[in-house]
Design a protein around this motif. Structure first.
Motif, PDB file in Angstrom:
ATOM      1  N   VAL A 156      31.446  34.466  37.221  1.00 51.00           N
ATOM      2  CA  VAL A 156      31.893  35.028  35.951  1.00 51.00           C
ATOM      3  C   VAL A 156      33.396  34.810  35.839  1.00 51.00           C
ATOM      4  N   VAL A 157      33.805  34.014  34.872  1.00 54.07           N
ATOM      5  CA  VAL A 157      35.229  33.757  34.654  1.00 54.07           C
ATOM      6  C   VAL A 157      35.685  34.569  33.440  1.00 54.07           C
ATOM      7  N   VAL A 158      36.638  35.455  33.688  1.00 50.12           N
ATOM      8  CA  VAL A 158      37.163  36.314  32.616  1.00 50.12           C
ATOM      9  C   VAL A 158      38.224  35.541  31.841  1.00 50.12           C
ATOM     10  N   PRO A 159      38.087  35.393  30.532  1.00 51.01           N
ATOM     11  CA  PRO A 159      39.092  34.658  29.759  1.00 51.01           C
ATOM     12  C   PRO A 159      40.448  35.362  29.775  1.00 51.01           C
ATOM     13  N   ALA A 208      44.972  22.426  28.941  1.00 49.77           N
ATOM     14  CA  ALA A 208      44.374  22.751  30.238  1.00 49.77           C
ATOM     15  C   ALA A 208      43.232  23.753  30.084  1.00 49.77           C
ATOM     16  N   SER A 209      43.374  24.702  29.171  1.00 49.51           N
ATOM     17  CA  SER A 209      42.333  25.703  28.967  1.00 49.51           C
ATOM     18  C   SER A 209      41.054  25.069  28.439  1.00 49.51           C
ATOM     19  N   ARG A 210      41.181  24.153  27.518  1.00 50.05           N
ATOM     20  CA  ARG A 210      39.997  23.469  26.982  1.00 50.05           C
ATOM     21  C   ARG A 210      39.293  22.672  28.078  1.00 50.05           C
ATOM     22  N   GLU A 211      40.061  21.968  28.885  1.00 48.72           N
ATOM     23  CA  GLU A 211      39.470  21.203  29.986  1.00 48.72           C
ATOM     24  C   GLU A 211      38.796  22.134  30.987  1.00 48.72           C
ATOM     25  N   LEU A 212      39.459  23.247  31.296  1.00 50.77           N
ATOM     26  CA  LEU A 212      38.938  24.178  32.291  1.00 50.77           C
ATOM     27  C   LEU A 212      37.583  24.734  31.877  1.00 50.77           C
ATOM     28  N   TRP A 213      37.468  25.205  30.648  1.00 47.13           N
ATOM     29  CA  TRP A 213      36.212  25.809  30.222  1.00 47.13           C
ATOM     30  C   TRP A 213      35.089  24.792  30.155  1.00 47.13           C
ATOM     31  N   SER A 246      31.720  25.260  32.673  1.00 41.19           N
ATOM     32  CA  SER A 246      30.357  25.343  32.146  1.00 41.19           C
ATOM     33  C   SER A 246      29.502  24.176  32.624  1.00 41.19           C
ATOM     34  N   ALA A 247      30.085  22.970  32.638  1.00 43.64           N
ATOM     35  CA  ALA A 247      29.309  21.771  32.938  1.00 43.64           C
ATOM     36  C   ALA A 247      29.058  21.582  34.426  1.00 43.64           C
ATOM     37  N   ARG A 248      30.017  21.973  35.282  1.00 39.66           N
ATOM     38  CA  ARG A 248      29.905  21.629  36.703  1.00 39.66           C
ATOM     39  C   ARG A 248      29.803  22.823  37.635  1.00 39.66           C
ATOM     40  N   ALA A 249      30.326  23.957  37.227  1.00 39.54           N
ATOM     41  CA  ALA A 249      30.307  25.114  38.125  1.00 39.54           C
ATOM     42  C   ALA A 249      29.269  26.148  37.725  1.00 39.54           C
ATOM     43  N   GLY A 250      28.625  25.948  36.583  1.00 38.71           N
ATOM     44  CA  GLY A 250      27.604  26.896  36.146  1.00 38.71           C
ATOM     45  C   GLY A 250      28.139  28.278  35.848  1.00 38.71           C
ATOM     46  N   ALA A 251      29.382  28.369  35.406  1.00 39.06           N
ATOM     47  CA  ALA A 251      29.992  29.665  35.151  1.00 39.06           C
ATOM     48  C   ALA A 251      29.440  30.293  33.876  1.00 39.06           C
ATOM     49  N   ILE A 252      29.378  31.615  33.861  1.00 45.53           N
ATOM     50  CA  ILE A 252      29.028  32.332  32.642  1.00 45.53           C
ATOM     51  C   ILE A 252      30.220  32.277  31.706  1.00 45.53           C
ATOM     52  N   ASP A 253      30.029  31.759  30.507  1.00 45.52           N
ATOM     53  CA  ASP A 253      31.097  31.676  29.523  1.00 45.52           C
ATOM     54  C   ASP A 253      31.163  33.008  28.786  1.00 45.52           C
ATOM     55  N   MET A 254      32.147  33.824  29.138  1.00 44.64           N
ATOM     56  CA  MET A 254      32.262  35.156  28.562  1.00 44.64           C
ATOM     57  C   MET A 254      32.882  35.157  27.164  1.00 44.64           C
ATOM     58  N   ILE A 313      36.371  36.161  38.441  1.00 41.51           N
ATOM     59  CA  ILE A 313      37.726  35.631  38.622  1.00 41.51           C
ATOM     60  C   ILE A 313      38.343  35.362  37.256  1.00 41.51           C
ATOM     61  N   VAL A 314      39.600  35.737  37.080  1.00 41.88           N
ATOM     62  CA  VAL A 314      40.254  35.558  35.788  1.00 41.88           C
ATOM     63  C   VAL A 314      40.631  34.088  35.602  1.00 41.88           C
ATOM     64  N   GLU A 315      40.615  33.652  34.369  1.00 42.33           N
ATOM     65  CA  GLU A 315      40.829  32.247  34.009  1.00 42.33           C
ATOM     66  C   GLU A 315      42.100  31.665  34.612  1.00 42.33           C
ATOM     67  N   ARG A 316      43.208  32.399  34.557  1.00 38.86           N
ATOM     68  CA  ARG A 316      44.479  31.842  35.012  1.00 38.86           C
ATOM     69  C   ARG A 316      44.480  31.538  36.505  1.00 38.86           C
ATOM     70  N   ASN A 317      43.652  32.262  37.273  1.00 39.89           N
ATOM     71  CA  ASN A 317      43.594  31.992  38.706  1.00 39.89           C
ATOM     72  C   ASN A 317      42.825  30.723  39.016  1.00 39.89           C
ATOM     73  N   VAL A 318      41.749  30.486  38.275  1.00 39.76           N
ATOM     74  CA  VAL A 318      41.030  29.225  38.445  1.00 39.76           C
ATOM     75  C   VAL A 318      41.940  28.068  38.059  1.00 39.76           C
ATOM     76  N   ALA A 319      42.692  28.238  36.968  1.00 44.95           N
ATOM     77  CA  ALA A 319      43.582  27.174  36.504  1.00 44.95           C
ATOM     78  C   ALA A 319      44.648  26.849  37.542  1.00 44.95           C
ATOM     79  N   LEU A 320      45.184  27.879  38.191  1.00 47.33           N
ATOM     80  CA  LEU A 320      46.214  27.639  39.196  1.00 47.33           C
ATOM     81  C   LEU A 320      45.652  26.956  40.428  1.00 47.33           C
ATOM     82  N   GLY A 321      44.440  27.332  40.814  1.00 46.10           N
ATOM     83  CA  GLY A 321      43.777  26.642  41.913  1.00 46.10           C
ATOM     84  C   GLY A 321      44.149  27.111  43.300  1.00 46.10           C
ATOM     85  N   THR A 322      44.550  28.386  43.467  1.00 43.39           N
ATOM     86  CA  THR A 322      44.927  28.852  44.797  1.00 43.39           C
ATOM     87  C   THR A 322      44.102  29.995  45.365  1.00 43.39           C
TER      88      THR A 322
END
Length: 436
Positions: free
Chosen positions: A198-201, A224-229, A233-241, A405-414
């Motif tokens: 679950v990725v929180v926007p 980056a946000s458009r690419e991330l979402w 959805s396509a590769r990680a199977g995340a729930i799009d909140m 996990i919140v969106e900005r943390n996935v984007a940062l990648g750490t």
């Protein structure tokens, strides 16, 4: 002949220069006027907090971190290095001074004081977690020069600058982070367990209407946000909140994020709890009854980052999973150790043993997790950094693993759960305890 007359040419006097006759070419007064002024100012600066404390005046925390304590005299030269942050933090009128500086800047120059540029006020940490560098704020700000710590929007709204800088200055490419999340999913599901991501926007994603027309990183963060979402959805199977949060926002006719905070409201948290429950047990929330139960207030995290104060007013709710029985629990404060809550299952509750690994967005949801799940454990995912064995063992003890996990943390990648060594360790641990 004086004693100095018998010394070799060029040799220093045998006494301190202040004790030499005034006529001597090397005479220097022990304290000149400038030295005396500096000493008096230093004495006032370092003693003022102590005197104010004696008279009952207490400093307040301005920047989401604990006030610096008085340094230990046994620390050698570090004692003197620690005096500056102690005196700075403990000045009683510091808040008023910051507010005055901001008023002057806005009144005379038409812009806010640059407290949030290049890392904000001295020592200002990041908001949102149990520590100064909280679980949903990985990494420091040394690479965020030029980005605002707080983005001041329209109608008094504020946004966390990391929503932008994390996307413009990632630690690794987005596709690599998504690939690691997929590997984490594979490791959990290979053991027979169910995995849910679950990725929180970010607030900037869900409530962009109050953002200013221009701000640092607007273009690259949007891309980056458009690419991330798309990748999530396509590769990680995340729930799009995003769509379910927008639908809930339309119902209550207001955003599900606080105007002065980087987090969401209880309505947003409840929306996530329902999504998770229904995906584990389809339609389990059909009989849920959610009722209002007053309000609570708390300090908002964003104003503190620029030396101000603000307040969140949140609505409390009671969740009755069968429509009658209230199973709402208290909000968690600091799940750095696994917090397990169990109850006798009733209609409307998920019965599988469920683990929720999350960040500070999990906290407002924690009260309703105990009403929606008969056996739920909650834990900060950043504990992987300090105790990976404990986290792996906790995952092995459950049947369903939810990663929030919140969106900005996935984007940062750490985040630590993206670490390949941990994923390999987890895979080996789960092989020992498969779900049959």
């Amino acid at each position: 002949m004086t004693l100095d007359d018998r010394r070799p040419v060029g040799a220093l006097p045998s006494v301190h220069e202040a004790w030499l006759p005034r006529e001597h070419s090397l005479h220097r007064p022990r304290h000149g006027k400038r030295q005396l002024t500096a000493l008096v100012c230093a004495l006032v600066f370092f003693s003022a907090p102590a005197f104010m404390w004696l008279f009952g005046m207490r400093p307040t925390e301005l920047e989401n971190h604990e006030l610096a304590s008085f340094p230990n005299p046994l620390d050698g030269w570090q004692f003197f290095a620690g005096l500056d942050p102690w005196a700075t933090d403990n000045l009683v009128f510091r808040e008023e001074a910051i507010q005055a500086a901001d008023w002057v800047s806005r009144s005379l120059f038409g812009e806010p004081a640059p407290f949030d540029q290049g890392g904000g006020p001295p020592g200002a940490p990041l908001p949102g977690g149990p520590e100064d560098n909280g679980p949903d704020q990985p990494g420091g700000q040394e690479e965020s020069a030029g980005y605002s710590r707080v983005i001041e929007g329209r109608d008094g709204w504020m946004y966390l600058g990391l929503d932008t800088s994390n996307k413009c200055l990632p630690k690794q490419p987005i596709e690599q982070s998504v690939r690691q999340l997929a590997a984490l999913r594979d490791a959990v599901e290979a053991s027979g367990r169910q995995f849910m991501l679950v990725v929180v926007p970010d607030k900037t994603t869900m409530v962009p209407e109050y953002l200013p027309d221009t701000y640092p990183g607007k273009k690259c963060a949007g891309e980056a946000s458009r690419e991330l979402w798309h990748e999530l959805s396509a590769r990680a199977g995340a729930i799009d909140m995003r769509p379910v949060l927008q639908a809930a926002s339309d119902v209550v006719k207001r955003p599900l994020y606080f105007p002065l905070d980087s987090h969401w409201t209880d309505e947003g948290a409840l929306t996530m709890v329902r999504q998770i429950a229904d995906r584990i047990d389809d339609g389990v929330s059909a009989d849920w009854r959610i009722v209002r139960a007053g309000t609570r207030t708390a300090d908002a995290d964003l104003p503190r980052l620029i030396g101000k104060r603000g307040e969140n007013r949140a609505t409390n709710f009671r969740l009755r999973p069968d429509g009658w029985t209230d199973r709402t629990g208290p909000h968690l404060q600091d799940p750095r150790k696994p917090v397990r809550r169990t109850s006798t299952p009733i209609d409307g509750m998920v019965r599988e043993r469920t683990l929720v690994l999350g960040d500070s967005f999990m906290l407002p949801a924690s009260a309703y997790m105990s009403a929606a799940f008969a056996d739920v454990t909650q834990l900060y995912y950043n504990m992987i950094e300090s105790d990976p064995a404990m986290v792996a063992a906790t995952i092995a003890d459950n049947e369903v693993v939810v990663m929030e996990i919140v969106e900005r943390n996935v984007a940062l990648g750490t985040p630590a759960m993206l670490d390949s060594d941990f994923i390999d360790r987890l895979r080996q641990e789960l092989k020992k305890h498969p779900i049959r």
